[in-house]
Design a protein around this motif. Structure first.
Motif, PDB file in Angstrom:
ATOM      1  N   LEU A 227       0.851  -1.195   0.000  1.00  0.00           N
ATOM      2  CA  LEU A 227       0.000   0.000   0.000  1.00  0.00           C
ATOM      3  C   LEU A 227       0.886   1.245   0.000  1.00  0.00           C
ATOM      4  O   LEU A 227       2.015   1.218   0.475  1.00  0.00           O
ATOM      5  N   CYS A 228       0.340   2.345  -0.511  1.00  0.00           N
ATOM      6  CA  CYS A 228       1.072   3.613  -0.491  1.00  0.00           C
ATOM      7  C   CYS A 228       0.955   4.197   0.906  1.00  0.00           C
ATOM      8  O   CYS A 228      -0.138   4.449   1.398  1.00  0.00           O
ATOM      9  N   ASP A 229       2.103   4.439   1.513  1.00  0.00           N
ATOM     10  CA  ASP A 229       2.140   4.945   2.878  1.00  0.00           C
ATOM     11  C   ASP A 229       1.484   6.324   2.996  1.00  0.00           C
ATOM     12  O   ASP A 229       0.853   6.628   4.001  1.00  0.00           O
ATOM     13  N   GLU A 230       1.605   7.180   1.984  1.00  0.00           N
ATOM     14  CA  GLU A 230       1.042   8.533   2.025  1.00  0.00           C
ATOM     15  C   GLU A 230      -0.440   8.548   1.674  1.00  0.00           C
ATOM     16  O   GLU A 230      -1.231   9.217   2.320  1.00  0.00           O
ATOM     17  N   CYS A 231      -0.837   7.839   0.636  1.00  0.00           N
ATOM     18  CA  CYS A 231      -2.214   7.902   0.134  1.00  0.00           C
ATOM     19  C   CYS A 231      -3.200   7.053   0.934  1.00  0.00           C
ATOM     20  O   CYS A 231      -4.384   7.332   0.941  1.00  0.00           O
ATOM     21  N   THR A 232      -2.713   6.007   1.571  1.00  0.00           N
ATOM     22  CA  THR A 232      -3.600   5.012   2.158  1.00  0.00           C
ATOM     23  C   THR A 232      -4.560   5.583   3.184  1.00  0.00           C
ATOM     24  O   THR A 232      -5.764   5.473   3.037  1.00  0.00           O
ATOM     25  N   GLY A 233      -4.060   6.238   4.220  1.00  0.00           N
ATOM     26  CA  GLY A 233      -4.954   6.692   5.281  1.00  0.00           C
ATOM     27  C   GLY A 233      -5.829   5.535   5.696  1.00  0.00           C
ATOM     28  O   GLY A 233      -5.356   4.490   6.112  1.00  0.00           O
ATOM     29  N   SER A 234      -7.139   5.662   5.554  1.00  0.00           N
ATOM     30  CA  SER A 234      -8.057   4.554   5.871  1.00  0.00           C
ATOM     31  C   SER A 234      -8.623   3.931   4.603  1.00  0.00           C
ATOM     32  O   SER A 234      -9.537   3.124   4.672  1.00  0.00           O
ATOM     33  N   HIS A 235      -8.085   4.316   3.437  1.00  0.00           N
ATOM     34  CA  HIS A 235      -8.655   3.855   2.164  1.00  0.00           C
ATOM     35  C   HIS A 235      -7.947   2.652   1.567  1.00  0.00           C
ATOM     36  O   HIS A 235      -8.470   2.010   0.673  1.00  0.00           O
TER      37      HIS A 235
END
Length: 129
Positions: free
Chosen positions: A69-77
């Motif tokens: 997963l992308c560490d920056e974009c992921t958040g809760s998505h």
């Protein structure tokens, strides 16, 4: 005081030689000015390239692969890596923005351009380099 001829004592051959010397010196000055202008343009492009490479590196440092997963974009998505940001950075440069290979001198900005983008609002004044 130097011993110089006056306008009334110089002959045609000497005057012709003075004009040839003057033309040669003007040509040499133009060559030096063009070389300096190209060096300045190359230096400003090199500095801008370094700035842009630094910005891209900072963006890449934020958008890293963390367990798929992308560490920056992921958040809760749960955005899979590579995320859209990394995909955009990894795309090849579109043909429309690649240099044409023909360089032009812009007298308005005193820069050398490749005409993929305009540096000023008067591209008709640009001179082939």
């Amino acid at each position: 005081m130097t011993d110089r001829k006056t306008a009334s004592t110089i002959n045609d051959a000497e005057l012709d030689q003075l004009y040839r010397d003057l033309d040669a010196l003007r040509a040499e000055c133009r060559a030096w000015a063009e070389a300096e202008s190209a060096d300045i343009a190359a230096g400003s492009y090199a500095g801008r390239v370094e700035e842009l490479q630094g910005a891209i590196a900072r963006v890449r440092a934020l958008h890293v692969n963390s367990y798929g997963l992308c560490d920056e974009c992921t958040g809760s998505h749960g955005v899979p890596w590579p995320c859209p940001t990394i995909q955009a950075l990894d795309q090849p440069t579109p043909a429309a923005t690649q240099p044409t290979g023909r360089l032009y001198y812009c007298p308005t900005t005193a820069t050398v351009e490749d005409h993929t983008r305009h540096c000023c609002d008067q591209p008709d004044l640009h001179l082939p380099k």
